[in-house]
Design a protein around this motif. Sequence first.
Motif, PDB file in Angstrom:
ATOM      1  N   UNK A 162       0.830  -1.200   0.000  1.00 27.68           N
ATOM      2  CA  UNK A 162       0.000   0.000   0.000  1.00 27.68           C
ATOM      3  C   UNK A 162       0.866   1.252   0.000  1.00 27.68           C
ATOM      4  N   UNK A 163       1.902   1.253   0.822  1.00 32.12           N
ATOM      5  CA  UNK A 163       2.813   2.401   0.858  1.00 32.12           C
ATOM      6  C   UNK A 163       3.548   2.577  -0.466  1.00 32.12           C
ATOM      7  N   UNK A 164       3.892   1.471  -1.108  1.00 34.73           N
ATOM      8  CA  UNK A 164       4.693   1.540  -2.338  1.00 34.73           C
ATOM      9  C   UNK A 164       3.954   2.241  -3.470  1.00 34.73           C
ATOM     10  N   UNK A 165       2.641   2.286  -3.399  1.00 38.12           N
ATOM     11  CA  UNK A 165       1.854   2.917  -4.464  1.00 38.12           C
ATOM     12  C   UNK A 165       1.652   4.414  -4.247  1.00 38.12           C
ATOM     13  N   UNK A 166       2.131   4.932  -3.133  1.00 42.21           N
ATOM     14  CA  UNK A 166       1.887   6.337  -2.815  1.00 42.21           C
ATOM     15  C   UNK A 166       2.816   7.260  -3.600  1.00 42.21           C
ATOM     16  N   UNK A 167       2.309   8.363  -4.121  1.00 39.30           N
ATOM     17  CA  UNK A 167       3.188   9.410  -4.653  1.00 39.30           C
ATOM     18  C   UNK A 167       3.788  10.189  -3.496  1.00 39.30           C
ATOM     19  N   UNK A 168       4.793  11.006  -3.803  1.00 37.79           N
ATOM     20  CA  UNK A 168       5.363  11.795  -2.720  1.00 37.79           C
ATOM     21  C   UNK A 168       4.377  12.873  -2.284  1.00 37.79           C
ATOM     22  N   UNK A 169       4.297  13.093  -0.966  1.00 37.64           N
ATOM     23  CA  UNK A 169       3.475  14.148  -0.395  1.00 37.64           C
ATOM     24  C   UNK A 169       4.072  14.513   0.957  1.00 37.64           C
ATOM     25  N   UNK A 170       3.758  15.692   1.452  1.00 41.92           N
ATOM     26  CA  UNK A 170       4.311  16.108   2.739  1.00 41.92           C
ATOM     27  C   UNK A 170       3.859  15.188   3.864  1.00 41.92           C
ATOM     28  N   UNK A 171       2.711  14.520   3.683  1.00 43.12           N
ATOM     29  CA  UNK A 171       2.217  13.596   4.693  1.00 43.12           C
ATOM     30  C   UNK A 171       3.133  12.416   4.949  1.00 43.12           C
ATOM     31  N   UNK A 172       4.085  12.156   4.046  1.00 38.70           N
ATOM     32  CA  UNK A 172       5.014  11.040   4.251  1.00 38.70           C
ATOM     33  C   UNK A 172       5.924  11.271   5.462  1.00 38.70           C
ATOM     34  N   UNK A 173       5.981  12.521   5.943  1.00 35.07           N
ATOM     35  CA  UNK A 173       6.757  12.772   7.157  1.00 35.07           C
ATOM     36  C   UNK A 173       6.151  12.076   8.369  1.00 35.07           C
ATOM     37  N   UNK A 174       4.917  11.575   8.237  1.00 38.54           N
ATOM     38  CA  UNK A 174       4.321  10.797   9.329  1.00 38.54           C
ATOM     39  C   UNK A 174       5.139   9.546   9.626  1.00 38.54           C
ATOM     40  N   UNK A 175       5.850   9.040   8.605  1.00 37.61           N
ATOM     41  CA  UNK A 175       6.690   7.861   8.814  1.00 37.61           C
ATOM     42  C   UNK A 175       7.887   8.179   9.712  1.00 37.61           C
ATOM     43  N   UNK A 176       8.374   9.408   9.653  1.00 37.00           N
ATOM     44  CA  UNK A 176       9.684   9.692  10.232  1.00 37.00           C
ATOM     45  C   UNK A 176       9.688   9.607  11.746  1.00 37.00           C
ATOM     46  N   UNK A 177       8.871  10.414  12.410  1.00 30.96           N
ATOM     47  CA  UNK A 177       8.890  10.379  13.868  1.00 30.96           C
ATOM     48  C   UNK A 177       8.458   9.016  14.388  1.00 30.96           C
ATOM     49  N   UNK A 178       7.475   8.406  13.736  1.00 35.86           N
ATOM     50  CA  UNK A 178       6.973   7.111  14.202  1.00 35.86           C
ATOM     51  C   UNK A 178       8.090   6.083  14.268  1.00 35.86           C
ATOM     52  N   UNK A 179       8.862   5.989  13.201  1.00 37.15           N
ATOM     53  CA  UNK A 179       9.930   4.987  13.174  1.00 37.15           C
ATOM     54  C   UNK A 179      11.141   5.429  13.988  1.00 37.15           C
ATOM     55  N   UNK A 180      11.354   6.741  14.107  1.00 42.62           N
ATOM     56  CA  UNK A 180      12.421   7.214  14.998  1.00 42.62           C
ATOM     57  C   UNK A 180      12.115   6.826  16.439  1.00 42.62           C
ATOM     58  N   UNK A 181      10.836   6.899  16.827  1.00 46.90           N
ATOM     59  CA  UNK A 181      10.454   6.496  18.181  1.00 46.90           C
ATOM     60  C   UNK A 181      10.699   5.012  18.396  1.00 46.90           C
ATOM     61  N   UNK A 182      10.404   4.200  17.378  1.00 49.64           N
ATOM     62  CA  UNK A 182      10.664   2.763  17.473  1.00 49.64           C
ATOM     63  C   UNK A 182      12.157   2.499  17.658  1.00 49.64           C
ATOM     64  N   UNK A 183      12.986   3.182  16.863  1.00 45.67           N
ATOM     65  CA  UNK A 183      14.439   3.006  16.977  1.00 45.67           C
ATOM     66  C   UNK A 183      14.921   3.481  18.341  1.00 45.67           C
ATOM     67  N   UNK A 184      14.389   4.593  18.817  1.00 42.28           N
ATOM     68  CA  UNK A 184      14.794   5.133  20.113  1.00 42.28           C
ATOM     69  C   UNK A 184      14.501   4.126  21.225  1.00 42.28           C
TER      70      UNK A 184
END
Length: 327
Positions: A245-267
């Motif tokens: 589902x993610x692979x079909x997405x075009x680029x959009x500013x909403x993709x920044x939702x991935x960043x903090x979420x996965x940074x929290x997981x790594x943290x």
Amino acid sequence: MSARRIPLNLYGIPFGIAGLAGVWLTAADEQYATVVVGEVLAAMGAVAWVVVSVCYLRYICGAPRALRADLTDPVLSPFAALFTVTPMLLAAEALTRYARTPATVLVDVFLALTFVLGAWFTGQWIYGPLEVHNLHPGYFLPTVAGGFVAAGSAGAVGQHRLAWVMFGLGFVCWVILGSMILGRLFFGPPLPAPLVPTLAIEVAPAAVASVAYFAIHGPRIDGLAAGLAGYGVLMVGAQVRLVPLYARLPFMSGLWAFTFSWAAVVNATLHWIDQQRPPGHQAYVYALLIVITLSYLAVGARTAVALARDELLPRPPEHTVTPATRR
């Protein structure tokens, strides 16, 4: 022609950068990396927050009814919480290392604002009407993310009683909202493409709760930490099924939702690795740092391209009523 709209989810950019700063600062605290990288990232997050805030202020000054419209928007309004959560997080992560009193003041001020905004949104959702099909994981931001980030921030500046209060707020709201959001995702229609990136936020509550718990309780693995990790691993595993589902997405500013979420997981994972010290633990830490940083560089580079092409912000409609003139 209408003024260019500044969407509230643009605050996901400084929030995401703050998340990566937290990862590197945690690695520095555990003696795996230099603190300079985390400090630079925290400064970048602060600058990004100021830039987005100035742009948004100019936007609402040119459209007097835009702020009310944004705060009552059934889809994007929860992202307003990032306005208060991001500086609180940055103050707790970075500023407290060098200026504890100013950091404590900033944490307290933005914690209070986060609480007020979370209470307002809770009342607004009760006042409604709130349609179930408008629910998405971004609804975690005002009270769940706000509560847990506030808990970790208060813990970082030594206000442990306040930290537990906010942890309780975040945890109860997570239980309530989490069941509602998953129910909508399970049984409702698919999210529209612009909201699909918010599905990544599902990995965040357990991870952010874990980081907050370690900030309050100390980096010790006990029953509650293990329980949070169990649900967190489940949500991380569920993301694998969403990759097509993610692979079909075009680029959009909403993709920044991935960043903090996965940074929290790594943290949160860094805390676990440092406590458990499995064989080869240093390699795991460096692999995580490389992967999460490269993912940020990819999103950041694509954002810069979109900005250069004037594709980052939504274009104003040509023949529709603007927030400034809507009756």
